[in-house]
Design an enzyme around this catalytic site. Structure first.
Site, PDB file in Angstrom:
ATOM      1  N   ASP A  15       0.874  -1.172   0.000  1.00 34.23           N
ATOM      2  CA  ASP A  15       0.000   0.000   0.000  1.00 34.23           C
ATOM      3  C   ASP A  15       0.915   1.227   0.000  1.00 34.23           C
ATOM      4  O   ASP A  15       2.138   1.119  -0.212  1.00 34.23           O
ATOM      5  CB  ASP A  15      -0.996  -0.027   1.171  1.00 34.23           C
ATOM      6  CG  ASP A  15      -0.341   0.162   2.534  1.00 34.23           C
ATOM      7  OD1 ASP A  15       0.916   0.215   2.607  1.00 34.23           O
ATOM      8  OD2 ASP A  15      -1.068   0.255   3.540  1.00 34.23           O
ATOM      9  N   CYS A  72       3.017  -3.347   3.989  1.00 26.73           N
ATOM     10  CA  CYS A  72       2.188  -2.189   4.345  1.00 26.73           C
ATOM     11  C   CYS A  72       2.938  -1.451   5.447  1.00 26.73           C
ATOM     12  O   CYS A  72       4.154  -1.627   5.595  1.00 26.73           O
ATOM     13  CB  CYS A  72       0.773  -2.602   4.743  1.00 26.73           C
ATOM     14  SG  CYS A  72       0.667  -3.725   6.152  1.00 26.73           S
ATOM     15  N   GLY A  73       2.247  -0.610   6.199  1.00 28.53           N
ATOM     16  CA  GLY A  73       2.956   0.169   7.214  1.00 28.53           C
ATOM     17  C   GLY A  73       3.579  -0.716   8.280  1.00 28.53           C
ATOM     18  O   GLY A  73       4.767  -0.599   8.599  1.00 28.53           O
ATOM     19  N   THR A  74       2.762  -1.599   8.823  1.00 25.13           N
ATOM     20  CA  THR A  74       3.247  -2.505   9.868  1.00 25.13           C
ATOM     21  C   THR A  74       3.538  -3.912   9.346  1.00 25.13           C
ATOM     22  O   THR A  74       4.218  -4.689  10.023  1.00 25.13           O
ATOM     23  CB  THR A  74       2.181  -2.668  10.966  1.00 25.13           C
ATOM     24  OG1 THR A  74       0.984  -3.165  10.333  1.00 25.13           O
ATOM     25  CG2 THR A  74       1.880  -1.351  11.664  1.00 25.13           C
ATOM     26  N   GLY A  75       2.964  -4.244   8.212  1.00 26.04           N
ATOM     27  CA  GLY A  75       3.022  -5.624   7.703  1.00 26.04           C
ATOM     28  C   GLY A  75       1.870  -6.467   8.239  1.00 26.04           C
ATOM     29  O   GLY A  75       1.623  -7.574   7.742  1.00 26.04           O
ATOM     30  N   HIS A 105      10.332 -23.807   9.520  1.00 31.26           N
ATOM     31  CA  HIS A 105       9.246 -24.454  10.259  1.00 31.26           C
ATOM     32  C   HIS A 105       7.881 -24.306   9.592  1.00 31.26           C
ATOM     33  O   HIS A 105       7.018 -25.174   9.754  1.00 31.26           O
ATOM     34  CB  HIS A 105       9.142 -23.871  11.678  1.00 31.26           C
ATOM     35  CG  HIS A 105      10.306 -24.231  12.556  1.00 31.26           C
ATOM     36  ND1 HIS A 105      10.278 -24.074  13.924  1.00 31.26           N
ATOM     37  CD2 HIS A 105      11.533 -24.744  12.266  1.00 31.26           C
ATOM     38  CE1 HIS A 105      11.435 -24.471  14.444  1.00 31.26           C
ATOM     39  NE2 HIS A 105      12.219 -24.881  13.447  1.00 31.26           N
ATOM     40  N   ASN A 106       7.656 -23.184   8.914  1.00 28.26           N
ATOM     41  CA  ASN A 106       6.305 -22.883   8.412  1.00 28.26           C
ATOM     42  C   ASN A 106       6.183 -22.938   6.889  1.00 28.26           C
ATOM     43  O   ASN A 106       5.091 -22.736   6.362  1.00 28.26           O
ATOM     44  CB  ASN A 106       5.857 -21.497   8.905  1.00 28.26           C
ATOM     45  CG  ASN A 106       6.041 -21.309  10.389  1.00 28.26           C
ATOM     46  OD1 ASN A 106       6.895 -20.550  10.837  1.00 28.26           O
ATOM     47  ND2 ASN A 106       5.269 -22.036  11.178  1.00 28.26           N
ATOM     48  N   ARG A 116       7.044   0.779   7.841  1.00 26.35           N
ATOM     49  CA  ARG A 116       7.251   1.766   8.902  1.00 26.35           C
ATOM     50  C   ARG A 116       7.942   1.139  10.112  1.00 26.35           C
ATOM     51  O   ARG A 116       8.129   1.807  11.139  1.00 26.35           O
ATOM     52  CB  ARG A 116       5.906   2.363   9.327  1.00 26.35           C
ATOM     53  CG  ARG A 116       5.264   3.225   8.260  1.00 26.35           C
ATOM     54  CD  ARG A 116       3.860   3.650   8.670  1.00 26.35           C
ATOM     55  NE  ARG A 116       3.289   4.560   7.677  1.00 26.35           N
ATOM     56  CZ  ARG A 116       1.989   4.829   7.569  1.00 26.35           C
ATOM     57  NH1 ARG A 116       1.115   4.255   8.392  1.00 26.35           N
ATOM     58  NH2 ARG A 116       1.552   5.661   6.647  1.00 26.35           N
ATOM     59  N   ARG A 139       8.744 -33.086  11.313  1.00 23.58           N
ATOM     60  CA  ARG A 139       7.643 -32.903  12.270  1.00 23.58           C
ATOM     61  C   ARG A 139       6.772 -31.699  11.908  1.00 23.58           C
ATOM     62  O   ARG A 139       5.610 -31.617  12.300  1.00 23.58           O
ATOM     63  CB  ARG A 139       8.199 -32.745  13.690  1.00 23.58           C
ATOM     64  CG  ARG A 139       8.946 -31.439  13.938  1.00 23.58           C
ATOM     65  CD  ARG A 139       9.628 -31.418  15.295  1.00 23.58           C
ATOM     66  NE  ARG A 139      10.204 -30.115  15.619  1.00 23.58           N
ATOM     67  CZ  ARG A 139      11.383 -29.677  15.168  1.00 23.58           C
ATOM     68  NH1 ARG A 139      12.095 -30.421  14.339  1.00 23.58           N
ATOM     69  NH2 ARG A 139      11.844 -28.489  15.537  1.00 23.58           N
ATOM     70  N   HIS A 140       7.331 -30.759  11.160  1.00 21.29           N
ATOM     71  CA  HIS A 140       6.564 -29.553  10.814  1.00 21.29           C
ATOM     72  C   HIS A 140       5.476 -29.847   9.783  1.00 21.29           C
ATOM     73  O   HIS A 140       4.481 -29.134   9.720  1.00 21.29           O
ATOM     74  CB  HIS A 140       7.506 -28.469  10.292  1.00 21.29           C
ATOM     75  CG  HIS A 140       8.588 -28.132  11.262  1.00 21.29           C
ATOM     76  ND1 HIS A 140       8.331 -27.572  12.493  1.00 21.29           N
ATOM     77  CD2 HIS A 140       9.929 -28.324  11.202  1.00 21.29           C
ATOM     78  CE1 HIS A 140       9.468 -27.415  13.151  1.00 21.29           C
ATOM     79  NE2 HIS A 140      10.456 -27.875  12.393  1.00 21.29           N
ATOM     80  N   ARG A 143       1.971 -30.373  11.063  1.00 20.27           N
ATOM     81  CA  ARG A 143       1.295 -29.126  11.464  1.00 20.27           C
ATOM     82  C   ARG A 143       0.757 -28.384  10.240  1.00 20.27           C
ATOM     83  O   ARG A 143      -0.348 -27.841  10.260  1.00 20.27           O
ATOM     84  CB  ARG A 143       2.269 -28.268  12.262  1.00 20.27           C
ATOM     85  CG  ARG A 143       2.635 -28.973  13.592  1.00 20.27           C
ATOM     86  CD  ARG A 143       4.041 -28.752  14.035  1.00 20.27           C
ATOM     87  NE  ARG A 143       4.361 -29.599  15.187  1.00 20.27           N
ATOM     88  CZ  ARG A 143       5.546 -29.639  15.769  1.00 20.27           C
ATOM     89  NH1 ARG A 143       6.527 -28.877  15.333  1.00 20.27           N
ATOM     90  NH2 ARG A 143       5.757 -30.431  16.793  1.00 20.27           N
TER      91      ARG A 143
HETATM   92  C1  RB5 Z   1      -2.017   2.544   6.582  1.00 20.73           C
HETATM   93  O1  RB5 Z   1      -2.088   3.750   7.287  1.00 20.73           O
HETATM   94  C2  RB5 Z   1      -1.737   1.402   7.548  1.00 20.73           C
HETATM   95  O2  RB5 Z   1      -2.845   1.176   8.350  1.00 20.73           O
HETATM   96  C3  RB5 Z   1      -1.376   0.148   6.764  1.00 20.73           C
HETATM   97  O3  RB5 Z   1      -0.261   0.414   5.971  1.00 20.73           O
HETATM   98  C4  RB5 Z   1      -1.003  -1.061   7.576  1.00 20.73           C
HETATM   99  O4  RB5 Z   1      -0.021  -0.784   8.512  1.00 20.73           O
HETATM  100  C5  RB5 Z   1      -2.110  -1.857   8.127  1.00 20.73           C
HETATM  101  O5  RB5 Z   1      -1.916  -2.927   8.719  1.00 20.73           O
END
Ligand code: RB5
Length: 156
Positions: A15, A72-75, A105-106, A116, A139-140, A143
């Site tokens: 995004d 995205c900002g936080t992922g 593992h995954n 961010r 073992r994974h 799961r």
């Molecule tokens: C956008 O502001 C922010 O919410 C998006 O990038 C993301 O971090 C959401 O999980």
């Protein structure tokens, strides 16, 4: 030999908040000899991450892409969206250790990162680790089979 099919592109999506890091990831992958397929976004203009993350994750699930990187900002939002797609095991990684374990593992086929949260250098180290680490199986697998069975049960 890598864990993904190198004849297929690696899908990318972000995004607005992940755009700058997506562009760095794209540059790095191309310089490293990988093919990429960019699902957008194309600028820092505000957009909704589900639109882009779903497109990329669906392409991975349908084998039009070998693997996916969503930012995205936080992922967090991108990882939630990608994991709604059947067959996708998306891992949100903020460290090289998480990236290594997400593969070992995954068998994570989508990497989510926060533009961010992680700086460019750490993000590219995470990316390289995820790309070059094999799934351990053993073992994974039991799961992962349970996760697949849950998707089946839910009709996803
Ligand atoms: C956008 O502001 C922010 O919410 C998006 O990038 C993301 O971090 C959401 O999980």
């Amino acid at each position: 030999m890598s864990w993904f099919d190198p004849s297929l592109p690696i899908g990318l999506a972000s995004d607005h908040a992940g755009f700058a890091l997506k562009e760095k990831v794209k540059e790095h992958l191309v310089e490293s000899g990988y093919q990429v397929l960019d699902f957008g976004t194309e600028s820092t203009e505000r957009v909704d991450y589900p639109d882009f993350g779903a497109a990329c994750a669906t392409a991975v699930a349908e084998r039009r892409c070998s693997a996916g990187v969503v930012i995205c900002g936080t992922g967090i939002g991108m990882s939630i969206v990608a994991n709604k797609v059947r067959g996708i095991r998306a891992a949100l990684c903020n460290s090289v250790t998480e990236a290594r374990l997400a593969r070992q593992h995954n068998d994570a086929n989508v990497l989510a990162m926060g533009g961010r949260i992680v700086g460019e250098t750490v993000a590219l180290d995470i990316l390289d680790t995820w790309l070059t680490t094999d799934y351990e199986g053993g073992r994974h697998q039991r799961r992962l089979d349970k996760i697949a069975a849950l998707e089946e049960k839910q009709g996803r």
